[in-house]
Every structure is written in structure tokens, then in C-alpha cells.
Write an enzyme that holds these catalytic residues in place. Structure first.
Site, short mmCIF file in Angstrom:
data_model
loop_
_atom_site.label_atom_id
_atom_site.label_comp_id
_atom_site.label_asym_id
_atom_site.label_seq_id
_atom_site.Cartn_x
_atom_site.Cartn_y
_atom_site.Cartn_z
N GLU A 127 0.85 -1.19 0.00
CA GLU A 127 0.00 0.00 0.00
C GLU A 127 0.89 1.24 0.00
O GLU A 127 1.87 1.26 0.74
CB GLU A 127 -0.90 0.04 1.24
CG GLU A 127 -1.91 1.19 1.16
CD GLU A 127 -2.89 1.24 2.34
OE1 GLU A 127 -2.79 0.40 3.26
OE2 GLU A 127 -3.74 2.11 2.32
N GLU A 270 -2.45 -4.06 6.87
CA GLU A 270 -3.52 -5.06 6.96
C GLU A 270 -3.54 -6.10 5.85
O GLU A 270 -4.60 -6.67 5.56
CB GLU A 270 -4.87 -4.33 6.97
CG GLU A 270 -5.29 -3.66 5.64
CD GLU A 270 -4.95 -2.18 5.52
OE1 GLU A 270 -4.03 -1.72 6.23
OE2 GLU A 270 -5.58 -1.49 4.70
N GLU A 304 -5.75 -3.16 12.49
CA GLU A 304 -5.41 -3.97 11.31
C GLU A 304 -6.35 -5.15 11.19
O GLU A 304 -6.77 -5.52 10.09
CB GLU A 304 -3.96 -4.46 11.39
CG GLU A 304 -2.90 -3.37 11.58
CD GLU A 304 -3.05 -2.20 10.63
OE1 GLU A 304 -3.51 -2.39 9.49
OE2 GLU A 304 -2.69 -1.06 11.03
N HIS A 307 -9.61 -4.14 9.66
CA HIS A 307 -9.52 -3.90 8.22
C HIS A 307 -9.93 -5.14 7.41
O HIS A 307 -10.25 -5.02 6.24
CB HIS A 307 -8.08 -3.54 7.81
CG HIS A 307 -7.78 -2.07 7.79
ND1 HIS A 307 -8.63 -1.14 7.24
CD2 HIS A 307 -6.69 -1.37 8.23
CE1 HIS A 307 -8.07 0.06 7.35
NE2 HIS A 307 -6.90 -0.04 7.95
N1 PHE Z 1 -3.14 0.83 5.81
C1 PHE Z 1 -2.29 0.93 6.96
C2 PHE Z 1 -3.22 1.15 8.15
O1 PHE Z 1 -3.85 2.12 8.32
C3 PHE Z 1 -1.33 2.05 6.94
C4 PHE Z 1 -0.26 1.97 5.92
C5 PHE Z 1 -0.32 2.73 4.79
C6 PHE Z 1 0.83 1.16 6.12
C7 PHE Z 1 0.67 2.70 3.83
C8 PHE Z 1 1.83 1.13 5.21
C9 PHE Z 1 1.77 1.91 4.06
O2 PHE Z 1 -3.47 0.31 8.89
ZN ZN Z 2 -5.75 1.54 8.57
#
Ligand code: PHE
Ligand code: ZN
Length: 890
Positions: A127, A270, A304, A307
Site C-alpha cells: 500500500e 492489513e 489492522e 480492516h
Molecule cells: N493501511 C495501513 C493502516 O492504516 C497504513 C499503511 C499505509 C501502512 C501505507 C503502510 C503503508 O493500517
Molecule cells: Zn488503517
């Protein structure tokens, strides 16, 4: 030659993908500089795409392309076009299998995005757009694919090979190599892909879902950290239970894994069935982790895990919808934490963060809506606005609908969008349907940046016995939109009125919607217009209004309370948040008076009503000790700067210190008595009761050390040396190390050196040691930071270390960072330039404090702008840093 300036992409330009990738087969042969990634993608033309073209454009970056074939036929380089960030194939069939082989170099990847090495371990972070650094793909969240992944590596060095889903096959290969194949049956976007290879140990447990399925739970860490996993495991099991109880959501795969890594840009990720965590958000043990650390682990594990439904089963259509998953999931984890500990304390902590930090973001040059309309680099949008304000927006929907309809709305949302990529509008429309109401007026919260101001005035008519409140809402100008062009917000105002004998019955006659709670002393008004007047009948004397109970909307409330009104609220209101807030506002007004005296060269005096109120708090045994600690903690310099038009850092600091020292001196006996009467728990537990007691105890210790009484310096040192948990040890270290009094110096020096001696092998504890020193006052601060950057334990490629030292300095040591000689700014600029080349995401994040230059006096403004301009000249400026700098200078 200078690259062309990066350009923005817009939500309004969204188009469905030209192609879909039904199946993805990946094969990795791990190698530090030549990892071989082979992919077989089952691709077909998207029936919903309106383009007639047969061109396929795949994202890809920093990949050494070896071969491309379609349905087994190798393409030559006339059949495709290779660009820096994509691979174009001109004439593809309606349906086909695309096979691509590429080489990547994880050991050289310092951006910590894509496949990289953290110490000896291989891991991934995809991500938002990291998957394209692994293989060519349609790397966008609305392309969902079923992944099968084989990982090959040396058996001795990398005995553990993990990916998403379930392991379906494994075995030995020649040359001491082995492989494991994983299959994830749930189609997912590439940003949820994960892979890990390492010499890891794990703790295991199991969870049985309501429907009777047994899920294997595993937390993988380096062997030395095995003793720090129990809290995360317990938190995971509580989260799984809670999501079933509160949202009716069960886990879906047979196995859920967490892996801890030292080098990570964020808190955790997540990835489906294989969450990857920053060690700071998963490891916890009484001796090495503070209470706040334990709470963070519990919250992030829950976040997490949650999610899996809000993010994975239902994902985002595009990155403009980021708050769809993040705002909702933060709301979910906040409610979980409230249920696990103290609801009021959690609410106060969240409101504090929002008001000190998110309001500042919303008032600064990088302000953006919860649903942004454009961005240059999506990594810059993992912000307090998208996360925390996004969660407040979901909370307001919860307030407006009530718990029951909100749950029906979330059921509808999950059911309708399961396995799909959704939008914020999809979420709101499920809520509208379940709630049976139109939320179109509510959408300003998603579409407009800036913190609304709610100015309230009151008038009382003694002959008609009517009390009227007039609400005026405005929203300041933000980069994309003028104040006059903004639409009004739907603002839920949870409120009551306090008379001389407590809460009054509310008989409102109003031009707004409102709902009364069962006991008729509480109501929620729904403001929708720039101005509203609300009249309450049968009021015998002017009451004190209790407004925005529970922080019912993220607005700046303005009401002209007298100190006595605030004391009434503090002592008599039913709502814990309002009581805390009244105390804060009383502190603010006292600090502001002192600031004014300092500026006029007058001898400052501290309003005795504050010390009287504080005395009443410390001596009251019936209050939650955690709330007493929060109320006795003066507003931070950051918050005081945020609410000032021009932040005069030195005056703010001096005024706050004067008030603090005054409270310490005048209430010394009370602080000492309370400190001594609070229990000590020899068996550490991170539960609400113990945490509350430790927080009040250490708050008292802070004031007692502020008196600079040698007895209390000595007692703090004793606590430092005898503490059996990190909360008490680090609290003692901080109060000594941050004391401006010269009598504390020897203690501070010894404690700091003993601390490093004791904890040098625990990276996360060493980070606390960096942070304390980053926040120490004094002329030599910048030199100290520079020499700490040379310390054996510092490593600029590790984001936790950068945050612990440089982040703590720039954000939490305002006096030294804003030294008028510009040395603090220079230091930060140097660090940002270095990081720009190695880790652009962290570089852009560290820049934050410099971008707020408009808040300061003209001399500091110039110094800050000069540093920003010099960063802007850097050769090879990343998109991330470019976006932040150019917006902040615009
Ligand atoms: N999606 C993750 C979270 O909020 C955050 C994240 C974003 C981690 C981008 C790594 C890179 O739980
Ligand atoms: Zn998140």
C-alpha cells in the site's frame, strides 16, 4: 536536466480499468540484489470499460525486465514499449495469460516500499502503490485478483516463507533451497499482497468463531522478541470477539498471521491474512514498554484486524476513497479501545490529538478534505485528516443515526459491497437507507477542508424565562476553496444546561432538528444553516451551557465562558469530556493572561481559581485518577500554538512554565500526599485501573520535581532506579531529563547514561532514550541532536529512529526547534535532503513542521521559507517532497 514537474491526478477523472486480472500466479526466488519474480496473469478485457483500444498498460517501477509473453508466445521488444513507470502492450487479445519475468533488488530498496530487506528478513509493503515495484500489474485498488504465490529461498537462512491465504504446498529443492506455495481464495487488490521470508519464531494460539470455525493465530518475530508477543495475541483475540459482538463480522480464512519488522514506514499493514507490523506496534512487555505503548499495541492490532472487513472484504475503488477504509476503521478501533479501557479517557485523548494536530493540518497549507479531490503522491495523504477526522465524520453519522440504525447501515454496507471496491458515497448511502434519512447536507464533511468554527452566543430573558442560544458556523478559507464558497455543515451539537442545582430539564423551542435523550437533560441539536437560534423555555436563571458533549463534532467551539462558568462545568457536568474541556479552557485562559502580562512587561500573576480547582481535583478520591491526571495536565505548547494566530513560541513556553511552577509550588503538599497514597502494583498489568493510577502518580511526580525540591529530585531518581516497569522508569527519566532546573542536571546525566547501559540491546527502548534527549531544553539542543545522529545506535535508514530523534525534536521541542538563529530549521532541512534520496515517504513526513511557517513571526518565516526553498532545489527531488514543498510555499 531537470525532470518535468510531477502532475496531479483528479478524482473527477476516474475511469474503470481497461482490463481485469482474474488470477495472479507469482513465483519468487529470493536474492538480495537479483530476486527473480515471475508472474502469470489471467487477464481479460473489462466489459464495463468504454475504451475501444486494445492496449494494455501495466504499472511497473525499478524492475529489470527479462521477458514478456502472451499465452506462451514470447514477445519481442517491438510488441511492447517499456517506460520508466509502465509497460505498454499494444495489441492484446480479449482474454489471455500474460507472463512476465523481472529482477528486483530488495537489499538496495531503502524506500521500504515494494519488496525490501529489514535486517536479515525479506518483507513487502505494497500500500498504496508498492506492488508495482515487485512486478508489472494493474496496481490500482479496483482490480481484484485471486493470488497464488510461491516463494523459494535458502532453507537455512529463510526457514519461514509466508504469503497471503493458506499454505497449499511446500518442499525441498536442490542447493539447500526450499519453497512454500500460498493460495488466497479471496480476490484482492495488489496493495494487500504480502510476502515474508526470514529466520523467525512464532507464538501460536487459536480462536473459535461464533459459527464454530477454529482459526490458527500466529505472531512471527525474531527469537529474542518471543517474550514480547503475549499482549498482541491477547489483543488480537479480544478484537476478533469484539468484531463479532459489535459488528457481527467473523474472520474468513483459516489462519491469521502477524509479522514484526524493525524497518517500516508506518505503524502496521492489513495485508490479507498476513499483517505486517512495525515492531513498535506489536511488541510489548512490562519491563520495556510503557502503558501508552501497551495501549498502542492493542489499538493497532485491532485496527489492522478490523480492516479485514473494512478495507479488505470491502476495499476502496480508488485512493481518493482512502478514508472509506481508514476513517471507518479508526472509528472502529477507537470504540474497541473505549470498550476495553476507559471510554472517557479514550475520547479525551482522541480529541486532544485532533485539536492539537489535525486542526493544525486543516489550518495549514496542506489542508485537504477527508475525500481529497486531487493529489500528486498518494503517500502524502495518509494524514490525520483522512484517518482521525475521517473517524470523527463516521462517529457523527453514528450520533445522527443512533447505534442501532448505524449497525444496520454497516451490515447493509458490508453485504452490498462484499468482494467489491466501493466509494465513500456507497458507505453513506447504506447509512441513509438504514437510518431512513437524507444525509446530503452531511457531505460537506467529506468534501470541504478546514475546521468549521462554531460561535455561540447566549441571551436570557428573565420575564419570559427563556434562554436562547445563537449558533453561527463558518469555515475558514483553505487552499482549494474560499470561505464564502463553502457550504454549511450538518453539525450535531450534544448539549445540556446547568443550573445552580445541576442539570436542567430541556424544553426547547427551536428552528433546528433535535433529539432528546431519555432523561430530558441532554439533547442533540442538528445545525444545518449558517445561523440558528434555539430557545429553551422555563429557565429560572441564566444557566451555564454544556456544549459539544463527548466532542460531538470536530469544530472550534467559541463561547464566552467566565472562569466561574468553567468551574461549574468542570465540577458539575454529567459529561466527562466537557468536564475535561472546561478545565483545559480554564488553563488556557490563565496561561493567556500570563502571556499578556509577559508581553506588556508586567509581573504575571496566576488566577487563584485555577489552583483552587486543581486542589479540588487532586484531593477528590471519587474521580477516576486517569481523568484527574488528564485535567491536571496543562494544554501542550503545540495546542497553545495552534490556537494562537501568530505563535510566539518563547512566550507560550514561559507562560506555561510559570503556570506549571505556580501550581507545583502552591499544591506541593497535596501532590505529595496523593503521590504517596496511590497504590503501587508489584504485578504489572496494562489494565485501565493500573494505568489510571500510574498516570496520576507520575503526573504528581512531574509537579513535585518542578518544585526543584532536592527531596523530590532524589525520590524521582529512586523511582527511576527501582522501577520494575517501563512506565514508571521512563516517567522518572523524563521528569528529570526535561527539568530546566540546574539541580536536576546531575540526576539527569546519570539516569540517561544508566538507561542506555541497561537497554542498549532493546531497539525500541533506545528509541525512547533518543526521544527524551531530543526534547531536552537548552541552548545546546541542536548540537546534541547532531551528535546523537552519530551515535552507534542511530540509523537514518530506520524510520523509528528518525521519528524518535528528529521527529521528537521538531515536533515536541518547539523552543529549540524554533530557535531564532535558524539552527533547528537547518538541521531538519539537512535530514530531509538526505531522506529524499533514500526514503521519500519519510522525508515528506518529516517536513511537516517546516511547512507551517505562516504561524510564526516574520524572522522565523523567512528562515523557514529559506530552508524550504533550498530543499526545493535538491537534484532528484521526489514526488513526495515536491508536493509538500510546493503546496507549502504556494
Ligand atoms: N493501511 C495501513 C493502516 O492504516 C497504513 C499503511 C499505509 C501502512 C501505507 C503502510 C503503508 O493500517
Ligand atoms: Zn488503517
Amino acid at each position: 536536466m531537470r525532470d518535468a514537474e510531477p502532475s496531479a491526478i483528479y478524482l473527477k477523472d476516474y475511469q474503470v480499468p481497461s482490463h481485469l486480472i482474474d488470477k495472479t500466479h507469482l513465483h519468487f526466488i529470493l536474492h538480495p540484489t537479483k530476486t527473480r519474480v515471475s508472474s502469470d496473469l489471467t487477464i481479460r478485457k473489462n466489459p464495463d470499460a468504454d475504451t475501444k483500444s486494445n492496449e494494455l498498460i501495466l504499472h511497473g517501477q525499478d524492475i529489470d525486465l527479462q521477458s514478456v509473453s502472451i499465452d506462451g508466445r514470447q514477445l519481442d521488444d517491438r510488441d511492447y514499449q517499456l517506460e520508466a513507470e509502465c509497460l505498454r502492450i499494444a495489441n492484446v487479445p480479449e482474454q489471455f495469460v500474460l507472463s512476465v519475468v523481472g529482477l528486483i533488488a530488495p537489499a538496495d530498496n531503502t524506500s521500504l516500499e515494494g519488496l525490501y530487506k529489514s535486517q536479515s528478513m525479506y518483507c513487502t509493503q505494497c500500500e498504496a502503490e508498492g506492488f508495482r515495484k515487485i512486478t508489472y500489474f494493474l496496481d490500482r485498488p479496483d482490480v481484484l485478483s485471486e493470488f497464488t504465490t510461491t516463494v523459494v529461498a535458502d532453507k537455512t537462512e529463510f526457514p519461514v516463507l509466508l504469503s497471503n491465504g493458506n499454505p497449499i504446498k511446500s518442499g525441498s529443492l536442490d542447493d539447500n533451497m526450499h519453497f512454500v506455495t500460498w493460495h488466497d481464495p479471496f480476490p484482492k487488490p495488489a496493495y494487500l499482497f504480502a510476502l515474508v521470508g526470514g529466520d523467525l519464531e512464532c507464538i501460536q494460539d487459536s480462536f473459535t468463531t461464533t459459527s464454530g470455525r477454529a482459526i490458527d493465530l500466529k505472531i512471527y518475530v525474531e527469537e529474542k522478541d518471543l517474550d514480547k508477543c503475549d499482549h498482541a495475541m491477547a489483543s488480537l483475540k479480544s478484537s476478533m470477539r469484539w468484531d463479532e459482538d459489535v459488528y457481527g463480522r467473523e474472520y474468513d480464512l483459516d489462519i491469521f498471521m502477524i509479522v514484526a519488522v524493525d524497518d517500516f514506514n508506518m505503524g502496521a499493514m492489513e495485508n490479507k491474512g498476513l499483517n505486517i507490523f512495525n515492531t513498535s506496534c506489536v511488541l510489548a512487555k512490562a519491563e520495556t514498554t510503557t502503558d501508552a505503548g501497551f495501549q498502542r499495541v492493542e489499538a493497532v492490532v485491532a485496527h489492522e484486524y478490523f480492516h479485514n472487513w473494512s478495507g479488505n472484504r470491502v476495499t476502496c475503488r480508488d485512493w481518493f476513497q482512502l478514508s472509506l477504509k481508514e476513517g471507518f476503521t479508526v472509528f472502529r478501533d477507537a470504540e474497541f479501545s473505549a470498550d476495553m479501557g476507559s471510554r472517557t479517557v479514550k475520547r479525551v485523548e482522541d480529541a486532544k490529538l485532533l485539536r492539537a494536530m489535525q486542526f493544525a493540518e486543516d489550518a495549514g497549507p496542506l489542508a485537504h478534505p477527508v475525500q481529497p479531490a486531487s493529489f500528486i503522491e498518494i503517500s502524502n495523504f495518509y494524514t490525520l485528516t483522512v484517518y482521525e477526522k475521517g473517524a470523527e465524520v463516521v462517529r457523527m453519522i453514528h450520533t445522527l443515526l443512533g447505534a442501532e440504525a448505524f449497525r444496520q447501515g454497516s451490515d447493509l454496507y458490508f453485504e452490498r459491497n462484499d468482494g467489491k471496491a466501493a466509494t465513500i458515497e456507497d458507505f453513506v448511502s447504506s447509512m441513509e437507507e438504514a437510518g431512513g434519512r437524507d444525509l446530503s447536507k452531511f457531505m460537506s464533511w467529506y468534501h470541504q477542508a478546514g475546521t468549521p468554527k462554531l460561535a455561540v452566543t447566549a441571551d436570557y430573558n428573565s420575564s419570559s424565562r427563556e434562554y436562547a442560544l445563537t449558533f453561527n458556523q463558518t469555515c475558514p478559507t483553505t487552499p482549494e476553496c474560499d470561505s464564502e464558497d463553502k457550504k454549511p455543515y450538518l453539525i450535531p451539537v450534544a448539549m445540556g444546561l446547568l443550573g445552580s442545582n445541576g442539570p436542567l430539564s430541556l424544553v426547547p423551542e427551536t428552528d433546528v432538528d433535535f433529539s432528546l435523550s431519555k432523561n430530558d437533560t441532554h439533547c442533540v441539536l442538528e445545525l444545518t444553516q449558517p445561523q440558528h437560534r434555539v430557545v429553551f423555555k422555563d429557565i429560572n436563571a441564566p444557566p451555564v451551557p454544556s456544549l459539544m458533549r463527548g466532542f460531538s463534532a470536530p469544530v472550534r467551539l467559541q463561547f464566552d465562558y467566565s472562569p466561574d462558568d468553567l468551574i461549574t462545568l468542570m465540577t458539575q457536568d454529567d459529561d466527562g469530556f466537557t468536564r475535561w474541556d472546561a478545565c483545559q479552557q480554564l488553563c488556557v485562559s490563565v496561561i493567556h493572561e500570563v502571556e499578556a502580562s509577559l508581553q506588556q512587561g508586567k509581573e504575571p500573576s496566576v488566577d487563584s481559581r485555577l489552583s483552587d480547582a486543581a486542589r479540588a481535583l487532586i484531593t477528590n478520591q471519587n474521580l477516576d485518577p486517569a481523568m484527574v491526571a488528564l485535567m491536571l495536565t496543562l494544554p501542550s505548547e503545540g495546542y497553545l500554538a495552534e490556537i494562537a494566530t501568530t505563535a510566539n513560541i518563547d512566550t507560550i513556553h514561559s507562560a506555561r512554565e510559570i503556570v506549571r511552577n505556580h501550581l507545583a509550588a502552591s499544591l506541593k503538599t497535596e501532590f505529595a500526599e496523593r503521590f504517596d497514597s496511590l497504590p503501587y502494583f508489584p504485578e504489572y498489568e496494562a489494565n485501565a485501573v493500573q494505568i489510571a493510577v500510574r498516570s496520576l502518580k507520575n503526573c504528581c511526580l512531574g509537579y513535585l520535581v518542578a518544585t526543584a525540591d532536592p527531596v523530590w529530585l532524589e525520590r524521582a531518581m529512586t523511582q527511576y532506579r527501582t522501577a520494575t516497569n517501563m512506565t514508571d522508569q521512563s516517567a522518572a527519566l523524563s521528569v528529570l531529563a526535561l527539568s530546566p532546573d540546574s539541580k536536576a542536571v546531575d540526576y539527569s546525566v546519570s539516569a540517561l547514561s544508566e538507561f542506555y547501559q541497561q537497554w542498549q540491546s532493546e531497539a525500541l527502548v533506545v528509541n525512547q532514550w533518543f526521544s527524551v534527549q531530543a526534547m531536552q531544553p537548552g541552548e545546546k539542543a541542536v548540537d546534541r541532536i547532531r551528535s546523537l545522529m552519530q551515535h552507534e545506535a542511530f540509523n537514518i535508514n530506520n524510520p523509528n529512529k528518525v521519528r524518535a530523534l528528529i521527529g521528537a525534536f521538531a515536533n515536541n521541542n518547539p523552543v529549540c526547534f524554533h530557535n531564532s538563529d535558524g539552527s533547528g530549521y537547518r538541521l531538519l532541512a539537512e535530514v530531509v535532503k538526505k531522506l529524499n534520496a533514500t526514503n521519500p515517504q519519510i522525508a515528506a513526513r518529516m517536513l511537516g513542521p517546516l511547512t507551517k511557517w505562516r504561524k510564526y513571526d516574520s524572522k522565523r518565516r523567512e528562515l523557514m521559507q529559506a530552508e524550504l526553498n533550498s530543499i526545493k532545489q535538491t537534484v532528484g527531488l521526489s514526488k513526495d517532497v515536491f508536493e509538500v514543498i510546493s503546496k507549502s510555499l504556494a
